[in-house]
Design a protein around this motif. Sequence first.
Motif, short mmCIF file in Angstrom:
data_model
loop_
_atom_site.label_atom_id
_atom_site.label_comp_id
_atom_site.label_asym_id
_atom_site.label_seq_id
_atom_site.Cartn_x
_atom_site.Cartn_y
_atom_site.Cartn_z
N PRO A 6 33.86 4.62 13.88
CA PRO A 6 34.29 4.02 12.84
C PRO A 6 33.10 3.93 11.69
O PRO A 6 32.15 3.93 11.85
N LEU A 7 33.62 3.59 10.42
CA LEU A 7 32.89 3.72 9.27
C LEU A 7 32.06 2.23 9.28
O LEU A 7 30.96 2.13 8.57
N ARG A 8 32.60 1.29 9.76
CA ARG A 8 32.14 -0.09 9.65
C ARG A 8 32.13 -0.64 10.93
O ARG A 8 32.64 -0.29 11.96
N PRO A 9 30.74 -1.27 11.48
CA PRO A 9 29.67 -1.46 10.41
C PRO A 9 28.82 -0.09 10.20
O PRO A 9 28.90 0.64 11.17
N PRO A 10 28.23 -0.22 9.18
CA PRO A 10 27.25 0.93 8.84
C PRO A 10 26.38 1.06 9.89
O PRO A 10 25.53 0.25 10.01
N LEU A 11 26.06 2.37 10.00
CA LEU A 11 24.74 2.58 11.08
C LEU A 11 23.82 3.60 10.45
O LEU A 11 24.20 4.51 9.52
N SER A 12 22.71 3.70 11.18
CA SER A 12 21.59 4.84 10.60
C SER A 12 22.10 6.14 11.05
O SER A 12 22.89 6.27 12.06
N ARG A 13 21.70 7.04 10.48
CA ARG A 13 21.79 8.56 10.65
C ARG A 13 21.61 8.83 12.03
O ARG A 13 22.45 9.54 12.76
#
Length: 498
Positions: free
Chosen positions: A234-241
């Motif tokens: 999922p795109l959310r929540p944003p996570l580090s690379r």
Amino acid sequence: MAGPGWGPPRLDGFILTERLGSGTYATVYKAYAKKDTREVVAIKCVAKKSLNKASVENLLTEIEILKGIRHPHIVQLKDFQWDSDNIYLIMEFCAGGDLSRFIHTRRILPEKVARVFMQQLASALQFLHERNISHLDLKPQNILLSSLEKPHLKLADFGFAQHMSPWDEKHVLRGSPLYMAPEMVCQRQYDARVDLWSVGVILYEALFGQPPFASRSFLELEEKIRSNRVIELPLRPPLSRDCRDLLQRLLERDPSRRISFQDFFAHPWVDLEHMPSRESLARAVSRPTGMWWNEGMCGDVLSAPFGGKNTALVVEAVKKDQEGDPAAALSLYCKALDFFVPALHYEVDAQRKEAIKAKVGQYMSRAEELKAVISSSNEALLRQGTSARDLLREMARDKPRLLAALEVASAAMAKEEEASGEQDALDLYQQSLGELLLLLAGEPPGRRRELLHTEVQNLMARAEYLKEQVKMRESRWEAETLDKEGLSESVRSSCTLQ
């Protein structure tokens, strides 16, 4: 023994109280030792009449494995007993419940909290992997928390565990379908790498609130497991690379393409080397190859160097600083801080913690001064190299790949000028350098090759400097947000329900 519904069984030396949970053939109770210590334990009661041949083998393997294990993130088997009705495993008590409940009461865990827990789980798995032990039933319900005040993960329930060399293959279904690797379900042929898939599912659930194959029925679940579709994050929540990279490599359906155990333990997001532990301070003041420090550190965190090969990182940083090599000094200070900050997390003694904090403050202040010196020097070098860079661009008109890579480098320089743009700039520098190094290898001798070589050196120096900046910012943030409660308070505040 009392029958079901008549309360817990009786066991010499212990008072069994509330039921903590139950499984296919075992029930776990909270209990108190009758001795003066009144030690609290968990007692796993296995009814003999419920055991078939396979479950007897599983139980014996569990006892054998746990009796030989002592690790801070694996539940300890203290003793086992039996009577005419039951076999009793007397275990370390974990007051914080299991990871499943911890996740679900908070919906999702922030990435920083999930990372700390994942380091602890990875530490336990590394210990098991070195002994050729596979758990084979990794899931949040089998991962306990020592407490809610100071939560440390404890891997539990080794009922399906097996002694497995990396090349061993098994064919018997083990574990829970939601967390079971596809090759176990589809091919009924698997090896130790199934544990890595389960780790990926646990991490996915911690970050997104439910496992990737969450289903309304077993048929739907089976269809998802047998599908060839790539697991999408999922795109959310944003996570580090780094976090996304690890998740994708763990949740690789093909075990031959899944991340290896060694790469998992060494992955930059897991970063076991810098995990908060009793060794953190030793690593901070010594080279990782030779760890030693003075236990009488209350007056001073640092020991004197202990032998030539064990020169303290910070002592060497000071030496480089005095020799007029700010880049090397900054790098060494940052390497030391990578261990000092985890040492702050781990330390519980107030006097030691204050001593470490004082040193961290000193090193950060000097590192900030060195950053300013290096930044000024780098900017001067970049200005001096402008004409050479323009000439290189002119000479690259017939080389679209080279021109494109130089444009990415220019974008990195522009991004660097933005507030908090260091990480984006670093990513662009690394992207540009990856292409420029390939082009440099194939470039024939001549003026263009000389200019390209110089540009690559300048960009690499800039990228290394930015790496140190990013590390410094992260170390400063962690040190500043650490209060007297240490990691436990950080976990509690980060996990507060929205």
